[in-house]
Every structure is written in structure tokens, then in C-alpha cells.
Design a protein around this motif. Sequence first.
Motif, mmCIF file in Angstrom:
data_model
loop_
_atom_site.group_PDB
_atom_site.id
_atom_site.type_symbol
_atom_site.label_atom_id
_atom_site.label_comp_id
_atom_site.label_asym_id
_atom_site.label_seq_id
_atom_site.Cartn_x
_atom_site.Cartn_y
_atom_site.Cartn_z
ATOM 1 N N ALA A 243 0.221 -7.550 -17.823
ATOM 2 C CA ALA A 243 0.721 -8.872 -18.210
ATOM 3 C C ALA A 243 1.125 -9.662 -16.977
ATOM 4 C CB ALA A 243 1.910 -8.729 -19.158
ATOM 5 N N SER A 244 1.071 -10.985 -17.093
ATOM 6 C CA SER A 244 1.512 -11.854 -15.998
ATOM 7 C C SER A 244 2.618 -12.801 -16.444
ATOM 8 C CB SER A 244 0.351 -12.730 -15.489
ATOM 9 O OG SER A 244 -0.782 -11.973 -15.156
ATOM 10 N N GLY A 245 2.925 -12.804 -17.746
ATOM 11 C CA GLY A 245 3.817 -13.840 -18.273
ATOM 12 C C GLY A 245 5.052 -13.303 -18.967
ATOM 13 N N GLU B 288 8.465 -12.122 -10.975
ATOM 14 C CA GLU B 288 9.433 -12.905 -11.756
ATOM 15 C C GLU B 288 9.050 -12.990 -13.240
ATOM 16 O OE1 GLU B 288 7.278 -13.950 -9.577
ATOM 17 O OE2 GLU B 288 6.254 -15.727 -10.352
ATOM 18 N N ALA B 289 7.960 -12.357 -13.631
ATOM 19 C CA ALA B 289 7.485 -12.474 -15.012
ATOM 20 C C ALA B 289 8.460 -11.817 -16.000
ATOM 21 C CB ALA B 289 6.102 -11.843 -15.157
ATOM 22 N N PHE C 16 2.972 -5.699 -8.478
ATOM 23 C CA PHE C 16 2.302 -5.841 -7.185
ATOM 24 C C PHE C 16 2.028 -7.312 -6.936
ATOM 25 C CE2 PHE C 16 -2.123 -6.949 -8.234
ATOM 26 C CZ PHE C 16 -2.098 -6.782 -9.605
ATOM 27 N N ASP C 17 1.911 -7.654 -5.644
ATOM 28 C CA ASP C 17 1.560 -9.026 -5.276
ATOM 29 C C ASP C 17 0.183 -8.981 -4.622
ATOM 30 O OD1 ASP C 17 1.236 -11.556 -4.286
ATOM 31 O OD2 ASP C 17 3.294 -11.719 -3.542
ATOM 32 N N PRO C 18 -0.803 -9.583 -5.284
ATOM 33 C CA PRO C 18 -2.163 -9.538 -4.741
ATOM 34 C C PRO C 18 -2.229 -10.011 -3.291
ATOM 35 C CG PRO C 18 -2.181 -10.455 -6.944
ATOM 36 C CD PRO C 18 -0.736 -10.293 -6.579
#
Length: 186
Positions: A8-10, A37-38, A54-56
Motif C-alpha cells: 500500500a502507498s496510502g 508517512e502513509a 522503503f524509499d525508492p
Amino acid sequence: TVKAAVFASGTGSNFQAIIETKDLTCDVVLLVCDKPEAGAVEKAARFGIPSIVFDPKDYPSKADYEQFLIQKLQEANVTWIFLAGYMRIVGPALLQAFANRIINIHPSLLPEFPGKDAIGQAYHAGASSTGVTVHYVDEGIDTGPIIAQEPLEIFPTDSEETLKKRIQKIEHELYPQVINKLLQSK
Ligand code: GAR
């Protein structure tokens, strides 16, 4: 039992709907999220589900972060991946490692209104109906074989917000149902 990961991203309302389903036929053992922060990350913590955030941007390429994810998923014995508002294109590495084991939910009747803000797209196009789709993931954006669809009428009295609420209600029921059916037949 089958072990699954949700990506998920949201806000993670679909993630929550899945993990709150009492008769779910798999264990959701991981949340994978590309945005620290999601809301989904906080929900995972609240429900005691481990998350990988993770941060791409920390990786040279998609292949690199997907390799990292594959390792983590395999360590956790995950065999299925459910995308729930994961707003990235899945690359060949993940697709190959989980062939025919990655599904996605999308808030439109695909192939109509793929991509971002499908609800807003349908609303502003003045469409008289839209819906929800669950489909297998391939290398495209909201393409891939369709597993289940549920249509929904857009009323002249709908605002974008009321439409969104009704779509989400369908999503939260449809996704766990489809997951259960799919895993039953495996
Ligand atoms: C959901 O409506 C999902 O269908 C959509 O993002 C939202 C996530 O909400 N996915 C896509 O648009 C994929 N292209 P949530 O974080 O509350 O589950």
C-alpha cells in the motif's frame, strides 16, 4: 496457511478491510509501503503486523528495490501479494518471483479509467456508471487479466466524495471475497 503481503502507498483502508476479515483464508504477515508517512504504516503497527517501509529514492533502480523486497518476502514465506493502493508499477523482478500471485484492486470498471484518481476521472467525465475491478498484475498500469468486477451507478446527485465513499464500501467487501475465492481454488 498461505502467507500474504499487502502493498500500500496510502491510507490503507483496503489493507485494514483485508486484515479485519474474520474468515480470511490466508495470513497477512507483512505490509510493504513505499511512503513512510502513509496511513497504512500506522495501521500495520496498530494491528501488530510487521511492515517494510522503503524509499525508492534510496535505490539505484526499481530492480534493486524489488530485489530487496523479494528477499524480505521470501524470508517471511510470503507466496501471495495483494496490491491495495500501491501506486507504483510492478517491475519484472517482482512479477517473475511471484508469477500469477500478484493481484490489484482498482476503483473503476477496467479498462475504463486506469491510472491515478480513477474515481475523479469517472466523476469529471460525467460517466453514468463506474465500478471496482480486481485483476492480476502485469507490467502495465491497471492492465492484466480481470478476476472480478462490480459495477456502480453514478447518481446525478453524487459528489466526488459520496461516489468515493460508495466505491470504497464495495472495495472493502469485494477484495476479501475475491482473495478467499482465489486461495480456495489453489
Ligand atoms: C483504493 O481506492 C484503490 O482501489 C486505489 O487506491 C485506493 C487506496 O485506498 N488503487 C488504485 O488507484 C490503483 N491504480 P486505501 O489506501 O484507503 O486502501
